[in-house]
Design an enzyme around this catalytic site. Structure first.
Site, mmCIF file in Angstrom:
data_model
loop_
_atom_site.group_PDB
_atom_site.id
_atom_site.type_symbol
_atom_site.label_atom_id
_atom_site.label_comp_id
_atom_site.label_asym_id
_atom_site.label_seq_id
_atom_site.Cartn_x
_atom_site.Cartn_y
_atom_site.Cartn_z
ATOM 1 N N ASP A 211 -9.044 44.283 79.130
ATOM 2 C CA ASP A 211 -8.381 45.564 78.843
ATOM 3 C C ASP A 211 -9.378 46.160 77.620
ATOM 4 O O ASP A 211 -9.202 47.322 77.471
ATOM 5 C CB ASP A 211 -6.899 45.165 78.380
ATOM 6 C CG ASP A 211 -6.091 44.620 79.520
ATOM 7 O OD1 ASP A 211 -6.352 45.280 80.424
ATOM 8 O OD2 ASP A 211 -5.609 43.387 79.241
ATOM 9 N N GLY A 212 -10.031 45.402 77.020
ATOM 10 C CA GLY A 212 -10.886 46.260 75.965
ATOM 11 C C GLY A 212 -11.909 47.446 76.387
ATOM 12 O O GLY A 212 -12.274 48.309 75.505
#
Length: 522
Positions: A211-212
């Site tokens: 998700d980063g």
């Protein structure tokens, strides 16, 4: 050969041989909803008839073979139907390819023209089977589509690039999607690329990582001077990290049962190639450093944030890192002191109704949107110190002022965790907010009060794997839906995370902006 000539005329009928075995002859029928193959040549084993829904069709192509002396043409159709319908492990998609040889005519151009006619018909009727929202066909990507695919080779177990080569590259090619692969080389590389690139080259930006990387891309888009159009660029998510929360959420929103690992990747790849473009909420977050950033997933403080960051040392374990991190943190459970206040969904609606009765548009009486400037909105530090743009926050007041009087202030000051979610999943195997949708305009706020036992907290997280944690009736767990919130940590040290990324520790507040971005989803 097919009997009908019109592109939009169905059904189409034909008899062709298999490209892999010219002795095997099949009848093929295309209807508005199905692609039906019946084997005419008897076979002692194997299939005799297959029926595929056009909803499961990823793409097709007509082409000439490598042998220039062969007058035949070929048609390949690619399906990814669901399997394991009765399996307890969940439903996943498996690839099925049908490839036929067109040789009824003597001249190769005529055979190729017939194969192309079938290919166009399959694509057209497959396209008409797209999912609808509220009875209206949702926005779709153009065809042919041009995608920028961003891969972080270090995410998760470091297998993203391999997974792209083994699965995603083939799926995109089968769908006829033109794509260019970019491998990120360092932190904020993706952010810089989307901030500075000419977005007119691309119809969508696809992130294959945890998700980063998506967090970088969203905030990079909002650093652009043309942020209002840039943030509407369709985004795609493919799981390649440890958490994969948005990928799991996207799969969950289709109504399919839970899957993981490669099965989740194939599901998200299918949605990327087939799915419509939906609106997705973003949450504006203000930090004590006067920084303003945007979040698509979560804001966490306490137990959840500690586990997320402290488990980085177990990254080589993939998703199992969070299980290990949870057990380690449970062994030395901490209490976090702070103040929490929020604007409930119901209370904001009452304020809107009262303004509506006076015949005026609703505005937060505490904030003048006309007076908000770049200095108030803050900026995200970057190599070029660019300002972050975005819509003004109408529900928030500056952090050095008290929250509005109509907000709810939580009486407790001792917490085990505070978690604000805007998607369904906190990780691939943690269904934190089962009622969440992509654009419900809601922050799903959870907090756990001090006094909970280690066993009860472990029980909560085990229940969260199935989204059943609220049904445990834990007296220490509180859940509410809000439009905005403020958290003021009083403990001198701690960790705050936004979308799993560490941000400056201190007072923080957030407001949801409904449907601000776009996501390719089911």
């Amino acid at each position: 050969m097919a009997e009908n000539q019109g592109l939009s005329t169905v059904p189409l009928f034909g008899e062709f041989t298999l490209s892999t075995n010219r002795k095997v002859r099949c009848s093929v029928k295309l209807t508005e909803q199905e692609f039906i193959v019946k084997r005419l040549t008897p076979a002692p084993v194997g299939w005799s008839r297959r029926v595929h829904s056009l909803k499961d069709c990823l793409g097709c192509r007509a082409y000439r073979g490598n042998d220039t002396g062969d007058s035949a043409a070929y048609l390949s159709v690619y399906f990814y139907p669901l399997r394991g319908r009765w399996m307890r492990t969940g439903i996943s998609r498996q690839r099925v390819e049908h490839c036929f040889r067109f040789a009824a005519l003597q001249e190769w151009r005529a055979n190729l023209e017939e194969a192309e006619r079938w290919a166009r018909a399959v694509r057209e009727w497959s396209s008409r089977q797209r999912h609808h929202g509220d009875g209206v066909l949702m926005q779709e990507l153009p065809r042919p589509c041009r995608m920028m695919v961003l891969v972080n080779p270090l995410s998760g177990k470091g297998q993203s690039y391999t997974l792209y080569n083994n699965h995603i590259q083939r799926m995109l090619n089968e769908a006829g999607i033109i794509h260019t692969l970019f491998v990120t080389e360092r932190q904020n590389h993706a952010r810089e690329m989307v901030r500075d690139t000419d977005l007119s080259q691309w119809d969508a930006l696809v992130i294959m990582s945890g998700d980063g990387l998506l967090y970088e891309v969203i905030n990079g888009l909002l650093e652009r001077p043309d942020w209002e159009s840039a943030i509407r660029t369709p985004l795609g998510i493919l799981p390649g990290g440890s958490g994969n929360a948005l990928a799991a959420s996207t799969h969950y929103y289709t109504g399919a049962s839970s899957v993981s690992n490669v099965e989740l990747l194939v599901s998200c790849g299918f949605l990327l190639c087939r799915g419509p473009v939906s609106r997705m909420d973003l949450v504006s977050i203000h930090l004590s450093s006067s920084t303003r950033l945007f979040s698509f997933l979560s804001l966490a403080w306490g137990f959840v944030a500690d586990v997320d960051i402290e488990s980085e040392k177990y990254r080589h374990l993939g998703a199992a890192r969070f299980t290990v991190g949870t057990l380690v943190r449970l062994a030395s459970l901490r209490i976090y002191k702070g103040k929490l206040s929020y604007l409930p969904v119901s209370r904001e609606q009452k304020n809107k109704d009262s303004w509506s009765q006076r015949g005026e548009p609703y505005r937060n009486p505490m904030v003048s949107t006309e007076s908000i400037n770049v200095q108030q909105l803050g900026n995200i530090p970057s190599q070029n110190s660019r300002s972050l743009h975005g819509p003004p926050d109408s529900l928030l007041v500056p952090l050095d002022q008290q929250p509005p009087a109509h907000w709810v202030e939580v009486p407790e000051k001792d917490f085990v965790l505070v978690l604000a979610m805007y998607q369904s999943h906190l990780a691939e195997d943690l269904l934190a907010a089962p009622d969440a949708t992509l654009d419900d305009g809601v922050i799903h706020l959870f907090y756990v009060r001090a006094g909970i036992s280690r066993f009860a907290l472990l029980r909560l997280f085990l229940a969260m794997e199935k989204g059943a944690h609220l049904a445990t009736n834990c007296q220490h767990l509180v859940y509410t839906k809000v439009r905005a919130l403020r958290l003021e940590p009083l403990s001198p040290q701690g960790i705050l995370t936004v979308d799993g990324e560490v941000v400056k520790y201190g007072p923080v507040q957030a407001e949801v902006h409904r449907g601000l971005s776009r996501l390719i989803s089911g």
